[in-house]
Write an enzyme that holds these catalytic residues in place. Structure first.
Site, PDB file in Angstrom:
ATOM      1  N   ASN A  62       5.144  -8.232 -30.892  1.00 31.72           N
ATOM      2  CA  ASN A  62       5.080  -8.399 -29.436  1.00 31.72           C
ATOM      3  C   ASN A  62       4.611  -9.806 -29.088  1.00 31.72           C
ATOM      4  OD1 ASN A  62       2.526  -7.520 -30.439  1.00 31.72           O
ATOM      5  ND2 ASN A  62       1.904  -6.730 -28.449  1.00 31.72           N
ATOM      6  N   ALA A  66       1.368 -14.777 -19.769  1.00 29.87           N
ATOM      7  CA  ALA A  66       0.405 -14.700 -18.668  1.00 29.87           C
ATOM      8  C   ALA A  66       1.025 -14.008 -17.462  1.00 29.87           C
ATOM      9  CB  ALA A  66      -0.070 -16.103 -18.298  1.00 29.87           C
ATOM     10  N   CYS A  73       8.368  -6.735 -26.238  1.00 27.70           N
ATOM     11  CA  CYS A  73       7.874  -5.793 -27.247  1.00 27.70           C
ATOM     12  C   CYS A  73       8.288  -6.248 -28.655  1.00 27.70           C
ATOM     13  CB  CYS A  73       8.448  -4.405 -27.006  1.00 27.70           C
ATOM     14  SG  CYS A  73       7.736  -3.536 -25.603  1.00 27.70           S
ATOM     15  N   GLU A  75       9.681  -4.484 -30.928  1.00 29.28           N
ATOM     16  CA  GLU A  75      11.024  -3.986 -31.263  1.00 29.28           C
ATOM     17  C   GLU A  75      12.091  -4.888 -30.641  1.00 29.28           C
ATOM     18  OE1 GLU A  75       8.510  -2.436 -29.925  1.00 29.28           O
ATOM     19  OE2 GLU A  75       8.294  -0.371 -30.616  1.00 29.28           O
ATOM     20  N   CYS A 115      12.495   0.131 -25.348  1.00 25.31           N
ATOM     21  CA  CYS A 115      12.866  -0.152 -26.744  1.00 25.31           C
ATOM     22  C   CYS A 115      13.675   0.983 -27.346  1.00 25.31           C
ATOM     23  CB  CYS A 115      11.621  -0.458 -27.560  1.00 25.31           C
ATOM     24  SG  CYS A 115      10.927  -2.053 -27.080  1.00 25.31           S
TER      25      CYS A 115
END
Ligand code: THU
Length: 160
Positions: A62, A66, A73, A75, A115
């Site tokens: 991941n 900000a 992610c 994945e 995902c």
């Protein structure tokens, strides 16, 4: 009205030592990649390791931002790397693991809905199933044969 029961098989391993050699290597590769996560905001590091049909292993972690929704992610980064590096190669398996900066997670953590949809696209694109292997920081390991098992009634290209 009738009720249809949807079932899937979840394989539960007491720990990662129960896995096959191939699955153990894939999970260890994901665990080693956790250091590459960039998770300064959630402190929740996620890593994925993909085994491609050509035998290559690609990892992703991941990558937060900000501006929170911009983060990706593990994945997502892994699948993007796979399609960037090996656009014509199907995925066989993906191992996903995590490490929290606040507590030890002793249960497997499953991929988010987005995902799961990304994994489904990979399955439909190559007309194959992708085994998913999940583990927390320690404890049991879960395995399922296809993302369809954990994304029932999914939306895919056959609906278009
Ligand atoms: N995360 C993933 O990398 N994969 C998932 O399937 C669920 C959540 C990340 C996103 C964010 O960086 C952190 O975990 C906390 O939500």
């Amino acid at each position: 009205m009738i009720e249809r029961e949807l079932k899937f098989t979840l394989r539960v391993f007491a720990n990662k030592n129960e896995l096959s050699k191939e699955d153990g290597i894939l999970l260890d590769t994901a665990k080693n990649a956790i250091k590459d996560a960039y998770a300064p905001y959630s402190k929740f590091r996620v890593a994925a390791a993909v085994l491609l049909e050509n035998g290559k292993i690609i990892t992703g972690t991941n990558q937060e931002n900000a501006a929170f929704p911009v983060g990706i992610c593990a994945e997502g980064t892994a699948l993007s790397a796979c399609s960037a590096l090996y656009p014509d190669v199907a995925m066989k398996k993906i191992a996903i693991t995590i490490k929290s900066g606040t507590h030890v997670v002793t249960h497997p953590v499953a991929p988010c809905g987005v995902c799961r949809q990304r994994l489904l696209e990979y399955e439909t694109r190559f007309n194959t199933n992708i085994e998913i292997i999940l583990m927390g920081e320690e404890g049991e390991v879960y395995a399922v044969n296809s993302v369809r098992d954990i994304l029932p009634l999914s939306f895919s290209n056959t609906d278009l």
